[in-house]
Design a protein around this motif. Structure first.
Motif, PDB file in Angstrom:
ATOM      1  N   VAL A   1     -22.608  16.833  11.639  1.00 14.75           N
ATOM      2  CA  VAL A   1     -23.109  16.272  12.894  1.00 14.75           C
ATOM      3  C   VAL A   1     -21.940  16.089  13.860  1.00 14.75           C
ATOM      4  O   VAL A   1     -20.971  15.381  13.549  1.00 14.75           O
TER       5      VAL A   1
ATOM      6  N   HIS B   1     -27.847  24.180  18.335  1.00 12.64           N
ATOM      7  CA  HIS B   1     -27.844  22.745  18.032  1.00 12.64           C
ATOM      8  C   HIS B   1     -26.952  22.015  19.035  1.00 12.64           C
ATOM      9  O   HIS B   1     -27.092  22.182  20.236  1.00 12.64           O
ATOM     10  N   THR B   2     -25.987  21.224  18.528  1.00 12.49           N
ATOM     11  CA  THR B   2     -25.177  20.411  19.441  1.00 12.49           C
ATOM     12  C   THR B   2     -23.821  21.042  19.755  1.00 12.49           C
ATOM     13  O   THR B   2     -22.946  20.373  20.278  1.00 12.49           O
TER      14      THR B   2
ATOM     15  N   GLU C   1     -27.955  15.178   6.603  1.00  9.89           N
ATOM     16  CA  GLU C   1     -28.541  16.398   7.156  1.00  9.89           C
ATOM     17  C   GLU C   1     -27.518  17.503   7.357  1.00  9.89           C
ATOM     18  O   GLU C   1     -27.840  18.595   7.822  1.00  9.89           O
TER      19      GLU C   1
ATOM     20  N   THR D   1     -20.085  14.528  16.967  1.00  8.86           N
ATOM     21  CA  THR D   1     -20.208  13.195  17.563  1.00  8.86           C
ATOM     22  C   THR D   1     -19.498  13.048  18.903  1.00  8.86           C
ATOM     23  O   THR D   1     -19.431  11.948  19.437  1.00  8.86           O
TER      24      THR D   1
END
Length: 359
Positions: free
Chosen positions: A273, A89-90, A270, A275
């Motif tokens: 996350v 993912h990130t 979700e 940022t």
């Protein structure tokens, strides 16, 4: 050689006695204890392996600490989800090539009402995440503790997890272990470190913060400083100052690489996350006190009153502020706002007192 008394003087005199010569070197006993020494020329150089560079090394202990509800467990479970499904993912620099097992020991959140729903929300492959639910000694079921690390090692050998999560540390130390005593915690940490290295797994230990504030961030963790010393990496989670709703993961200690930058995140619908990077002061973030409305105004009114008649010794003002229940963090924030001047009178000795004055 013997000593005998001289009857005339009653003083001892030396008398030589002939005897068989003896060797001054005694033969070594094959069963005696011996210090083991290894030449550094015989030590093979090894490259550090990472789960998440430079934050979480493989084969080592990493501590993740913070206050309740700051996002520690969310972060740990999100990392578990990434390892379980092999999807980065990130995450910057997450070293994943394929899905892997995760071993989870948690004592604060319910598996069915909290852990599994969060993992589903984070799109984890729950088939690869295995939770420790206790141990069986003979026919008796008990809560697992580090006093039975041999049982944990059996599961490490069976599952070969890439990540082990202990949440929280103090719940698994076992009865009779004082987490503030280094002599009691050191053997546990040593054994846990050895297992992490043997099975090349990243051991992520979650720890709460001590209640006292005002210390450097690296000293805020609960229990003996040996925990911090044993970990090769120490992470902390805190909230960014209002009005931001972000949390930030800070890198407080790193023995194996340069410390990473702060990574901000939010808990969204979700899941977690990321940022982006944040350049923040770890000491200020970890010593923040949630402010009630008007709290800083009270500190400001106090400081203005104390300094209204001219400069005062800083120590005196700090002691009065503490007596009023104001924290070091609150006092510092108000000093910055009012631009309070801090100085030593010119011509005074080096050990002279510091003074505070309004501009």
């Amino acid at each position: 050689m013997l000593f005998q008394k001289n009857n005339a003087t009653n003083h001892p005199v030396r008398q030589e006695v002939l005897s068989e010569p003896t060797s001054s070197v005694k033969p070594l006993s094959l069963s005696r204890n011996e210090l083991m020494v290894l030449s550094m020329a015989e030590v093979a150089i090894e490259e550090v392996q990472w789960l998440w560079k430079p934050y979480i090394p493989l084969g080592k202990i990493t501590i993740l600490e913070g206050d309740p509800s700051e996002g520690k467990t969310w972060l740990a479970l999100d990392l578990a989800a990434r390892v379980s499904n092999g999807q980065q993912h990130t995450y910057p620099q997450l070293q994943l090539t394929e899905p892997a097992n995760v071993l989870l020991a948690t004592a604060e959140d319910g598996l069915g009402d909290t852990i599994r729903p969060r993992l589903e929300r984070l799109q984890a492959d729950c088939h690869n995440i295995h939770s420790v639910v206790g141990m069986k000694i003979g026919s008796i079921k008990k809560a697992f503790s580090f006093q039975n690390l041999n049982l944990l090692e059996e599961k490490l050998d069976f599952y070969r997890p890439k990540l082990v999560i202990i949440d929280p540390l103090q719940a698994f130390l076992g009865p009779g272990i004082d987490m503030h005593r280094a002599n009691e915690t050191r053997p546990i940490l040593s054994n846990l470190s050895t297992m992490a290295e043997t099975y090349q797994t990243a051991v992520l230990v979650i720890r709460h913060l001590a209640k006292a504030t005002g210390n450097k961030a690296i000293y805020r963790g609960m229990g003996s400083i040996d925990f911090t010393g044993a970990a090769r990496s120490v992470l902390a989670v805190g909230k960014l100052p209002e009005p931001s709703e972000e949390r930030v993961m800070l890198h407080l200690k790193s023995n194996l690489a340069e410390k990473g930058k702060g990574q901000a995140f939010m808990i969204a619908e979700e899941g977690l996350v990321w940022t982006g990077e944040r350049d923040v002061d770890a000491d200020e973030i970890m010593n923040q006190i949630p402010q009630k409305d008007g709290a800083l105004k009270d500190v400001e009114a106090f400081l203005r009153t104390e300094l209204s008649e001219g400069p005062k010794e800083a120590k005196e003002v700090q002691e009065k502020a503490q007596a009023h229940g104001f924290t070091t963090y609150q006092l510092r924030k108000v000093r910055e706002k009012l631009k309070v001047k801090s100085y030593k009178p010119s011509g005074e000795e080096k050990n002279a007192c510091w003074y505070w004055a309004l501009p």
